[in-house]
Enzyme design. Sequence first.
Site, PDB file in Angstrom:
ATOM      1  N   PHE A 161       1.104  -0.843   0.307  1.00  0.00           N
ATOM      2  CA  PHE A 161      -0.388   0.011   0.151  1.00  0.00           C
ATOM      3  C   PHE A 161       0.707   1.331   0.392  1.00  0.00           C
ATOM      4  O   PHE A 161       1.833   2.011   0.508  1.00  0.00           O
ATOM      5  CB  PHE A 161      -0.785  -0.033   1.557  1.00  0.00           C
ATOM      6  CG  PHE A 161      -1.969  -0.768   1.526  1.00  0.00           C
ATOM      7  CD1 PHE A 161      -3.033  -0.922   0.735  1.00  0.00           C
ATOM      8  CD2 PHE A 161      -1.393  -1.996   2.193  1.00  0.00           C
ATOM      9  CE1 PHE A 161      -3.750  -1.734   1.334  1.00  0.00           C
ATOM     10  CE2 PHE A 161      -2.764  -3.692   2.340  1.00  0.00           C
ATOM     11  CZ  PHE A 161      -4.107  -3.082   1.510  1.00  0.00           C
ATOM     12  N   ASP A 162       1.228   2.471  -1.120  1.00  0.00           N
ATOM     13  CA  ASP A 162       1.228   3.254  -0.416  1.00  0.00           C
ATOM     14  C   ASP A 162       0.296   3.857   0.619  1.00  0.00           C
ATOM     15  O   ASP A 162      -0.500   3.795   1.313  1.00  0.00           O
ATOM     16  CB  ASP A 162       0.740   4.633  -1.419  1.00  0.00           C
ATOM     17  CG  ASP A 162       0.819   6.314  -1.595  1.00  0.00           C
ATOM     18  OD1 ASP A 162       1.839   6.104  -0.717  1.00  0.00           O
ATOM     19  OD2 ASP A 162       0.356   6.793  -2.334  1.00  0.00           O
ATOM     20  N   GLY A 163       0.772   5.059   0.999  1.00  0.00           N
ATOM     21  CA  GLY A 163       0.401   5.704   2.393  1.00  0.00           C
ATOM     22  C   GLY A 163      -0.409   6.981   1.726  1.00  0.00           C
ATOM     23  O   GLY A 163      -2.169   6.894   2.410  1.00  0.00           O
ATOM     24  N   ASP A 274      -2.173   5.787  -5.301  1.00  0.00           N
ATOM     25  CA  ASP A 274      -3.194   6.585  -5.877  1.00  0.00           C
ATOM     26  C   ASP A 274      -2.753   7.795  -6.504  1.00  0.00           C
ATOM     27  O   ASP A 274      -3.123   8.424  -7.635  1.00  0.00           O
ATOM     28  CB  ASP A 274      -2.925   8.185  -4.777  1.00  0.00           C
ATOM     29  CG  ASP A 274      -2.486   8.798  -4.507  1.00  0.00           C
ATOM     30  OD1 ASP A 274      -2.229   9.839  -4.565  1.00  0.00           O
ATOM     31  OD2 ASP A 274      -0.823   8.443  -3.899  1.00  0.00           O
TER      32      ASP A 274
END
Length: 299
Positions: A161-163, A274
Site C-alpha cells: 500500500f501507498d500511504g 493514488d
Amino acid sequence: MPVTLEDKLVVAISSRALFNLEEENKVFEAGDNEGYMKLQLDRIDVPAAPGIAYSLIRKLLRFNDDGVQRVEVVILSRNDPVSGMRIFRSSAAADIKLQRGVFTQGRPPFGYLRPLRAHLFLSVNAQDVREALNAGFPAARVLVESVKASDAWPNEVRIAFDGDAVLFSDEAERVYQKEGLDAFQAHELSKADLPLPEGPFKPLLSALHRLQLAGNAKMRIRTALVTARSAPAHERAIRTLMKWNIRVDEAMFLGGLPKGEFLREFEPDFFFDDQTGHVDAASRHVPAGHVSSGISNES
C-alpha cells in the site's frame, strides 16, 4: 438462520480484473453487445486465461481451505448474465470457488457494494472505481497492462500500500503539493504524535488484519507500506498505524525514490497507489491498481 457475509472478508471483482478478457472486450467496446454475448457463449467451455488480480483472489480464497469460510469473492460485472456463465465456468476450471455474482449488462454495478458490505472492489472501469470510492468503499482500477504476480510465495498473500491518500487521508499530501517539501516535513514533525485521519483503504487493512488473526495454518498475509515519505515524516505514519493497533510487516520510506524496483523485491500480489505515475511505473514490475482519491486525482 439467515445467510450473511458480516463475518467475512468480502472482495468484489469485475470479470476483466479476474480474467484476461481483453480480446472479447474489444467487441464490447465497439458497441456490438450481441456479438460480444455470442462470442462469450461460443467460448463458454473455453476457460479464460488468468487476469491481473487472479493471484490475489486465488490466494485469499485459500484461507477457506480448512472448511471455515473466512473470505467471500463476488463477481461484480458490467457483463450480461449469459457472459456471466463463462465467468463461473472459468472460475470452476481454475478451482476458484465462487458462489455469487451480479451482472448488470453495461450498467454501473458499484451500487451493489453496499448490500455486499465489500471491503474491496477491483475493476478495470475507472468510473466505477471512482464512484465506489465516493461511496466509501476501498476500490482500485486494475491496470490490465501490469505484469502478473510472482509465484514465489504460494502460502502468502502479499499486498503493498501507498500511504497518503490510500491508507491515510491526503491531509499531508495537500500541504506538500501546495507548499512544498520543507512545509510538508515541518507539518508532519509538528503533528508526529497526532494520528493521520483514515484513508480509503484503512478498512481493507483492518479486514486483512482480522483475517490474519483469525488464522489458517497454511496461509498468512504479509503487508508493506511503500511510501515516498522519508525521515522525519516517517514517524507520524508509524504512530498512526500503532494508534490503529495494526502492524504492517514491512515499511519502505523511500524519500521520493522510484517505487518499482523496491516492489519487485517485495513481490506483492497487488500494489495500491493514488498517483498514476507511481502506478504506471509499478505495473512494469508487479500487479498494480490506481486509487483515484485525494488531491492528486482532483480535476
